[in-house]
Design a protein around this motif. Structure first.
Motif, PDB file in Angstrom:
ATOM      1  N   ALA A  19       0.848  -1.176   0.000  1.00  0.00           N
ATOM      2  CA  ALA A  19       0.000   0.000   0.000  1.00  0.00           C
ATOM      3  C   ALA A  19       0.876   1.215   0.000  1.00  0.00           C
ATOM      4  N   LEU A  20       1.954   1.150  -0.689  1.00  0.00           N
ATOM      5  CA  LEU A  20       2.887   2.254  -0.698  1.00  0.00           C
ATOM      6  C   LEU A  20       2.323   3.441  -1.435  1.00  0.00           C
ATOM      7  N   PRO A  21       3.086   4.505  -1.410  1.00  0.00           N
ATOM      8  CA  PRO A  21       2.634   5.754  -1.991  1.00  0.00           C
ATOM      9  C   PRO A  21       2.488   5.682  -3.489  1.00  0.00           C
ATOM     10  N   SER A  22       2.107   6.779  -4.037  1.00  0.00           N
ATOM     11  CA  SER A  22       1.888   6.835  -5.472  1.00  0.00           C
ATOM     12  C   SER A  22       3.102   7.427  -6.151  1.00  0.00           C
ATOM     13  N   TRP A  23       3.692   6.655  -7.041  1.00  0.00           N
ATOM     14  CA  TRP A  23       4.833   7.163  -7.798  1.00  0.00           C
ATOM     15  C   TRP A  23       4.795   6.525  -9.162  1.00  0.00           C
ATOM     16  N   PHE A  24       4.355   7.140 -10.129  1.00  0.00           N
ATOM     17  CA  PHE A  24       4.521   6.545 -11.437  1.00  0.00           C
ATOM     18  C   PHE A  24       5.248   7.535 -12.283  1.00  0.00           C
ATOM     19  N   ALA A  25       6.279   8.103 -11.673  1.00  0.00           N
ATOM     20  CA  ALA A  25       7.046   9.071 -12.395  1.00  0.00           C
ATOM     21  C   ALA A  25       8.504   8.859 -12.106  1.00  0.00           C
ATOM     22  N   GLU A  26       8.905   7.657 -11.832  1.00  0.00           N
ATOM     23  CA  GLU A  26      10.281   7.407 -11.512  1.00  0.00           C
ATOM     24  C   GLU A  26      10.747   6.201 -12.290  1.00  0.00           C
ATOM     25  N   SER A  27      11.944   6.285 -12.866  1.00  0.00           N
ATOM     26  CA  SER A  27      12.379   5.160 -13.654  1.00  0.00           C
ATOM     27  C   SER A  27      13.871   4.993 -13.672  1.00  0.00           C
ATOM     28  N   GLN A  28      14.295   3.940 -14.335  1.00  0.00           N
ATOM     29  CA  GLN A  28      15.708   3.611 -14.378  1.00  0.00           C
ATOM     30  C   GLN A  28      16.047   3.100 -15.757  1.00  0.00           C
ATOM     31  N   ASP A  29      17.127   2.357 -15.857  1.00  0.00           N
ATOM     32  CA  ASP A  29      17.547   1.839 -17.143  1.00  0.00           C
ATOM     33  C   ASP A  29      16.534   0.846 -17.683  1.00  0.00           C
ATOM     34  N   VAL A  30      16.568   0.667 -18.991  1.00  0.00           N
ATOM     35  CA  VAL A  30      15.659  -0.288 -19.609  1.00  0.00           C
ATOM     36  C   VAL A  30      15.958  -1.660 -19.042  1.00  0.00           C
ATOM     37  N   THR A  31      14.910  -2.368 -18.696  1.00  0.00           N
ATOM     38  CA  THR A  31      15.086  -3.651 -18.051  1.00  0.00           C
ATOM     39  C   THR A  31      14.208  -4.682 -18.727  1.00  0.00           C
ATOM     40  N   THR A  32      14.730  -5.874 -18.868  1.00  0.00           N
ATOM     41  CA  THR A  32      13.901  -6.973 -19.336  1.00  0.00           C
ATOM     42  C   THR A  32      13.803  -7.965 -18.199  1.00  0.00           C
ATOM     43  N   LEU A 105      11.274   8.848 -16.164  1.00  0.00           N
ATOM     44  CA  LEU A 105      10.379   9.856 -15.608  1.00  0.00           C
ATOM     45  C   LEU A 105      10.755  10.216 -14.181  1.00  0.00           C
ATOM     46  N   VAL A 106      11.124   9.206 -13.410  1.00  0.00           N
ATOM     47  CA  VAL A 106      11.420   9.441 -12.003  1.00  0.00           C
ATOM     48  C   VAL A 106      12.559   8.540 -11.565  1.00  0.00           C
ATOM     49  N   ASN A 107      13.389   9.093 -10.731  1.00  0.00           N
ATOM     50  CA  ASN A 107      14.448   8.339 -10.077  1.00  0.00           C
ATOM     51  C   ASN A 107      14.598   8.982  -8.711  1.00  0.00           C
ATOM     52  N   THR A 108      14.003   8.368  -7.699  1.00  0.00           N
ATOM     53  CA  THR A 108      13.969   9.024  -6.401  1.00  0.00           C
ATOM     54  C   THR A 108      14.200   8.055  -5.256  1.00  0.00           C
ATOM     55  N   LYS A 109      14.650   8.623  -4.166  1.00  0.00           N
ATOM     56  CA  LYS A 109      14.828   7.880  -2.924  1.00  0.00           C
ATOM     57  C   LYS A 109      13.797   8.439  -1.954  1.00  0.00           C
ATOM     58  N   ALA A 110      13.029   7.553  -1.324  1.00  0.00           N
ATOM     59  CA  ALA A 110      11.978   7.994  -0.408  1.00  0.00           C
ATOM     60  C   ALA A 110      12.110   7.274   0.925  1.00  0.00           C
ATOM     61  N   ASP A 111      11.670   7.933   1.970  1.00  0.00           N
ATOM     62  CA  ASP A 111      11.646   7.363   3.313  1.00  0.00           C
ATOM     63  C   ASP A 111      10.565   6.289   3.358  1.00  0.00           C
ATOM     64  N   LEU A 112      10.959   5.043   3.580  1.00  0.00           N
ATOM     65  CA  LEU A 112      10.015   3.933   3.581  1.00  0.00           C
ATOM     66  C   LEU A 112       8.992   4.062   4.703  1.00  0.00           C
ATOM     67  N   CYS A 113       9.434   4.460   5.885  1.00  0.00           N
ATOM     68  CA  CYS A 113       8.513   4.562   7.024  1.00  0.00           C
ATOM     69  C   CYS A 113       7.460   5.643   6.780  1.00  0.00           C
ATOM     70  N   GLU A 114       7.861   6.713   6.146  1.00  0.00           N
ATOM     71  CA  GLU A 114       6.902   7.766   5.793  1.00  0.00           C
ATOM     72  C   GLU A 114       5.870   7.225   4.807  1.00  0.00           C
TER      73      GLU A 114
END
Length: 179
Positions: A19-32, A105-114
């Motif tokens: 039930a984590l937060p909403s983030w659909f703006a973070e990404s990384q290298d292309v992955t298969t 779109l997004v590459n972020t570090k977030a506080d898990l407890c928050e």
């Protein structure tokens, strides 16, 4: 454009915070994800390909998403269950990357407890079996296309909690999403 899927995937994948937060703006290298191990349940999640699940603090036993795959403009229900092998401490974090096609779109570090507070959980999260249910709204403005999410979750001491990947196609058919 925040969308609780990445964090939801990570925490739900973590087996407790689906039930984590909403983030659909973070990404990384292309992955298969061809050789990756699927996360049990009805979801597009897989455990990261070269990640040692035996070292994870959380063993994810099931994650169900409704609808699966997620749809723009719909409410996403996330049900996750897992086993926490050692307490998740204040200072735990999640590194999330979301790509739209090849565009990060997004590459972020977030506080898990928050983030877990959004699922009515507070750190420290003690050892044991944990089940979480969360609903999030997916904006109808999510552009159609293929999104790739990579989420690595770590405890305060940098021990791995879990690592998850997912690919979801919005604006297509269910067969277009990698499960």
């Amino acid at each position: 454009m925040k969308f609780n899927f990445a964090c939801a995937a990570a925490l739900s994948a973590a087996g407790f915070a689906s039930a984590l937060p909403s983030w659909f703006a973070e990404s990384q290298d292309v992955t298969t994800f061809d050789d990756a191990t699927p996360v049990p349940g009805k979801n597009p999640l897989v455990f990261c390909k070269d990640h040692d699940l035996q070292k994870d603090i959380v063993s994810i036993t099931n994650v169900d998403l409704t609808p699966n795959p997620p749809e723009s403009g719909a409410q996403l229900a996330i049900q996750a269950t897992g086993i926490i092998h050692e307490p998740i401490q204040e200072g735990a974090y999640i590194q999330v990357t979301v790509k739209y096609g090849l565009i990060r779109l997004v590459n972020t570090k977030a506080d898990l407890c928050e983030q877990t507070e959004k699922a009515d959980l507070k750190c420290p999260i003690e050892k044991g079996i944990l089940s979480v249910t969360k609903e999030v709204d997916i904006p109808k403005e999510v552009p159609p296309g293929k999104y790739t999410v990579h989420a690595e979750v770590f405890n305060a001491d940098d021990k791995p909690i879990t690592c998850l990947d997912a690919t979801v196609t919005f604006g297509g058919h269910a067969a277009d999403s990698e499960l």
